[in-house]
Design a protein around this motif. Structure first.
Motif, short mmCIF file in Angstrom:
data_model
loop_
_atom_site.label_atom_id
_atom_site.label_comp_id
_atom_site.label_asym_id
_atom_site.label_seq_id
_atom_site.Cartn_x
_atom_site.Cartn_y
_atom_site.Cartn_z
N LYS B 69 4.59 15.07 26.58
CA LYS B 69 3.57 14.01 26.80
C LYS B 69 3.45 13.67 28.28
CE LYS B 69 2.87 11.72 22.52
NZ LYS B 69 3.58 12.73 21.73
N GLU B 70 4.58 13.71 28.99
CA GLU B 70 4.59 13.39 30.41
C GLU B 70 3.71 14.38 31.19
OE1 GLU B 70 7.88 13.45 33.81
OE2 GLU B 70 8.69 12.78 31.88
N ALA B 71 3.82 15.66 30.83
CA ALA B 71 3.00 16.69 31.49
C ALA B 71 1.53 16.48 31.17
CB ALA B 71 3.46 18.08 31.06
N LEU B 72 1.23 16.14 29.92
CA LEU B 72 -0.16 15.91 29.53
C LEU B 72 -0.72 14.67 30.24
CD1 LEU B 72 0.04 16.82 25.74
CD2 LEU B 72 -1.29 18.03 27.49
N ARG B 73 0.13 13.66 30.41
CA ARG B 73 -0.29 12.45 31.14
C ARG B 73 -0.64 12.81 32.59
NH1 ARG B 73 -2.01 8.45 27.98
NH2 ARG B 73 -0.24 7.97 26.66
N SER B 74 0.13 13.72 33.19
CA SER B 74 -0.19 14.17 34.56
C SER B 74 -1.57 14.81 34.60
CB SER B 74 0.84 15.19 35.06
OG SER B 74 2.06 14.57 35.32
N CYS B 75 -1.88 15.60 33.58
CA CYS B 75 -3.21 16.25 33.54
C CYS B 75 -4.31 15.20 33.38
CB CYS B 75 -3.28 17.24 32.38
SG CYS B 75 -2.13 18.61 32.54
N LEU B 76 -4.04 14.18 32.57
CA LEU B 76 -5.02 13.09 32.42
C LEU B 76 -5.19 12.35 33.75
CD1 LEU B 76 -3.97 11.64 28.93
CD2 LEU B 76 -5.94 13.10 29.44
#
Lengths: 387, 259
Positions: B69-76
């Protein structure tokens, strides 16, 4: 009790670390050698919107707290940028606080958007050669003449005057009354008019990239609209930025200590003497471990003070303690890092030398360790005032 | 135009890998996780396509445990509009084919015009997924691209991939799969406003059953992992320059047999 960062704070920490680390140690070595302002670095942080961290969203910023600002400054320092990188950013983090908290709507509309984007480059003019820590004795005077004030006087340790477009300035508007020594001071946020202000740079131990100066103000005219808050209550308005300043500079010292420690640990693992890495010797390892433990403790204190401030609670004792412990911990970590490097620690190309010089500042500024101890003796322990 | 970017969370390049006690896994203790750098090129390119066209949607998708989720949050935070997290214990031991099947199922649901991903993840360096995904979907695909241009109508994409001494140029009908090589762009750093906006964006958890997949066993499993043998120590040749050079040449010829 919850010590964890929020998901957003964690993301801020990670992204600032990655942006700050895109400026390598050699960049800072070069800036230190050439005494050049780190514009590339400041612009990168301006573009990322980081300078508007504490400016409310209504004025173009992000409306975050001192905790987030502290995280940003810690990561900048831990990346190896040192005070050279932290100072040009922290001007945007605590000096605007009195304007945000006490400024008129008109003042906020005129200046805060420029602060948030970095178009306004700030300088902080409080300290004077004949007053030092006793701010009530400043001699710079602002006299009301119609719709403006005319200012005469001088300030010392005015950081960033070489680049500044604006200045937060404290001046006397009424004579000092020994019964109320801090009344009669007024705070202004106003353009840095070079026709009326002469700047003389002070050569100093560290942070050559960001200038410190003596400034001479001769007939500077400030429109009444540029008064921050109430005339005569400037000192009290300024107090709102002093605790954040202690918290933020404290955590900068922790970050610098971490950068030095990281280099020292790396060196201790790789440097082979007597057929083994020097870090295998407890005489090398234990001081490094102790430095880590002290940095960790100091950081906790900084974050606790930030948490209190952001929650609107009193935080004088904690902010002062944070700055006291952080300045010690940061300095010790840099000292140990130089020692670990042996002779190479004295050489510029190993970078701990620069960090060692820079971190020394925090034992003196923004308030000396001794004045912090005076504060704690008097206000926390209730001992009689010594001066 | 809807673009789906498949990303993988991988250990930071500076991480020193330690093997787990079972000799088949990596010990995750102390690892800093990041978005695989080639996938960041893919995210950046997707955002640039959207910005250039003035409209569209960029959806980041990743498969893995909660930490992803942390990586996806970075993409967001970089600017993706929403994210899909394929997060199910059933995918715990997923190999590239299982991952490709899961992604293919998401692609069928989302129906993007373009799928972008990095040329390979920098952890296991398999680089197999984009080809498998292309095969499962029956979509044209081009790998290791250095340049791309989607046509004005959004019907085709022209891509250039790096080959010895030059670029090889293809036109692919959309929908298609394209993988990013270093040099395609310079990924942006998330802005503070981007980070603050990221928490308001949708990050959807998806289980295998949500995309109509039944549990399956991976076809590829790791038998053993071995650490690299330690590098033999270097040797410093002492003595004055002419003698040292003679010794260096002799050693390179006779000991190392390098010349």
């Amino acid at each position: 009790m919850d010590f964890a960062f929020t998901e957003q704070q964690e993301l801020i920490r990670k992204e600032v670390a990655s942006l700050a680390r895109s400026f390598p140690a050699d960049y800072w070595l070069e800036k230190d050698n050439s005494a050049e302002y780190p514009w590339e670095f400041v612009r990168a942080f301006a573009q990322g919107g980081w300078l508007g961290c504490i400016v409310p969203e209504a004025y173009g910023g992000s409306g975050l707290g001192v905790t987030e600002a502290a995280i940003v400054l810690h990561e900048i320092c831990a990346a190896g940028a040192g005070t050279s990188g932290a100072s040009p950013v922290h001007f945007y983090m605590f000096p605007p606080m009195p304007v945000i908290k006490h400024g008129s709507e008109d003042l906020k509309r005129r200046y805060l958007p420029g602060v948030a984007t970095g178009e306004i480059v700030m300088s902080f003019g409080v300290t004077e050669p004949n007053a030092g820590t006793d701010t009530s004795r400043i001699e710079t005077r602002a006299e009301r003449r119609g719709d403006r004030f005319v200012v005469n006087g001088r300030k010392v340790w005015n950081t960033n005057a070489r680049q500044a477009t604006h200045m937060l300035l404290l001046a006397r508007t009424a004579p000092r009354d020994p019964a109320h020594p801090f009344a009669g001071l007024t705070l202004f946020f106003t353009p840095f008019d070079r026709a009326k202000i002469a700047v003389k740079e002070i050569a100093k131990l560290g942070r050559a990239a960001v200038d410190s100066n003596e400034i001479f103000i001769d007939g500077l005219e400030i429109p009444v609209e540029d008064v921050v808050g109430e005339v005569g209550r400037g000192f009290y308005h300024l107090l709102d930025s002093l605790n954040p300043e202690r918290i933020m500079t404290g955590i900068e010292a922790v970050g610098i200590g971490r950068a030095a420690l990281e280099r020292a640990v790396q060196y201790a693992k790789q440097r082979i003497v007597f057929d083994r890495p020097i870090g295998q010797n407890q005489a090398i390892a234990h001081p490094l471990a102790l430095a880590w433990a002290k940095l960790e403790t100091a950081e906790l204190m900084c974050l606790k003070a930030a948490w209190l401030f952001d929650g609107g609670r009193p935080c004088g004792a904690e902010s002062n303690t944070a700055k006291l412990l952080a300045a010690e911990a940061g300095f010790e970590a840099c000292d140990v890092a130089v020692q670990t490097h042996g002779g190479y620690g004295y050489a510029k190309e190993f970078h701990v030398e620069r960090l060692f010089r820079e971190v020394r500042l925090y034992k003196i500024a923004p308030v000396s360790q001794q004045m912090v101890l005076n504060y704690l003796s008097e206000h926390v322990l209730g001992l009689p005032k010594s001066y | 135009m809807k673009i789906l970017v498949a990303i993988k969370q991988v250990p930071d390049t500076a991480t020193q890998m330690k093997l787990g006690a079972d000799g088949k896994t990596i010990d995750p203790t102390g690892i800093t996780w990041i978005v695989s750098p080639y996938d960041e090129f893919a995210v950046e390119e997707a955002l640039r396509i959207k910005e250039k066209r003035g409209q569209g949607e960029v959806v980041a998708v990743s498969l893995g445990p909660d930490r992803v989720k942390e990586a996806l949050r970075s993409c967001l935070a970089m600017g993706c509009d929403r994210a899909i997290h394929l997060n199910d214990p059933a995918w715990g031991a997923a190999d590239t084919l299982m991952t490709a099947r899961a992604l293919a199922a998401v692609v069928k649901q989302e129906a993007p015009q373009l799928v972008l991903c990095g040329r390979q993840a920098i952890d296991d360096d398999m680089g197999a997924l984009p080809a498998q995904l292309g095969e499962l979907l029956g979509w044209p695909s081009a790998y290791w691209i250095m340049e791309e241009a989607v046509d004005a109508d959004g019907k085709t994409v022209r891509v250039a991939r790096q080959v010895e001494g030059g670029l090889e140029v293809f036109d692919l009908p959309l929908p298609a799969i394209v993988t990013a090589q270093k040099g395609l762009n310079e990924p942006r750093y998330p802005t503070l406003k981007g980070i603050m906006g990221a928490k308001k964006k949708e990050l959807k958890d998806v289980k295998a059953a949500d995309v109509g997949l039944a549990a399956e066993a991976p076809q590829l499993s790791i038998t053993a992992l071995e650490a690299l043998p330690p590098r033999p120590p270097g040797r410093i040749i002492q003595g004055d320059l002419p003698t040292a050079v003679k010794e260096l040449v002799r050693s390179l010829r006779e000991d190392a047999k390098a010349i």
